[in-house]
Design an enzyme around this catalytic site. Structure first.
Site: not given
Length: 240
Positions: A85, A104, A106, A172
């Site tokens: 990603e 980023h 989760h 996500h």
């Protein structure tokens, strides 16, 4: 940027990865943090043969890459590969000159709250002033539960994000941005904290109510020295 600066920034990003893991926002091996180096390159947590997860990130896991995923200097990707990603990071940096760092992660509570239809709202006040202000201005949602692995998908996410510091990724996780690594990480921590509270309130039969505008207006700007500097030192101290 000289090598000494890069070495310090690699260590800084490794600390940030471990903070995310310690806070439960990325407690496995998925997630990454990046930092803009110049117009064409960034430092980012990469994949290596000895991958152990974010909680055990070292400075060596942080590699210099181009926005397109190539080595940012000779040898940088020998035995390493950028995260799938990477476009999630590079597209934010391409389109947001105000952003230097992208996170980023989760966080399960953020995913669960969004799937339950619980938006990130300013349900707290002085409990978390930066979080309340962030929530009051809105936390948008990218409604696709996809791996953001190309510029097209990353462009969709960036469009959903707009000028906000955090965007939720349905099913996500989240993407958080800031002028510094500390700001990007602490934004994510605040959103996770509010999501956890929202789930706890609704699970106990309570109703979520946004803080009144008058109360929001009374919340002071604590300033970067208090929120970012002391807050970041606290996160590092929690790592032990």
């Amino acid at each position: 940027m000289v090598t000494g600066d890069l070495d310090q920034q690699r260590a800084h990003l490794a600390d940030a990865c471990r903070v995310l893991a310690a806070r439960g926002l990325a407690d496995g091996y998925l997630g990454h943090v990046s930092l803009r180096v110049d117009d064409d390159r960034l430092l980012v947590r990469c994949r290596g043969a000895a991958e152990r997860g974010l909680a055990w990130t070292t400075a060596d896991d942080i590699r210099l890459v181009t926005l397109d995923g190539g080595p940012g200097a000779p040898g940088e990707l020998d035995g390493w590969s950028p995260p799938n990603e990477l476009p999630l990071h590079s597209e934010v940096l391409r389109t947001r000159p105000d952003v230097r760092s992208v996170v980023h992660a989760h966080p399960a509570a953020v995913v669960a709250a969004d799937l339950a239809g619980l938006a990130i709202r300013p349900i707290v006040g002085a409990f978390d002033i930066p979080g309340a202000k962030l929530a009051a201005a809105g936390v948008p949602v990218y409604p696709r539960g996809v791996l953001v692995r190309n510029r097209t998908l990353a462009g969709e996410m960036v469009a959903a994000m707009g000028e906000r510091p955090v965007v939720l990724l349905r099913g996500h996780g989240l993407t958080s941005a800031g002028d510094s690594v500390a700001e990007a990480v602490l934004n994510a921590v605040s959103v996770d904290r509010i999501a956890r509270l929202a789930l706890a309130v609704t699970a106990s039969g309570g109703e979520l109510r946004a803080l009144p505008d008058a109360d929001l207006a009374e919340l002071p700007d604590l300033g970067g020295a208090f929120h970012l500097e002391i807050g970041w030192r606290h996160e590092l101290a929690r790592l032990g």
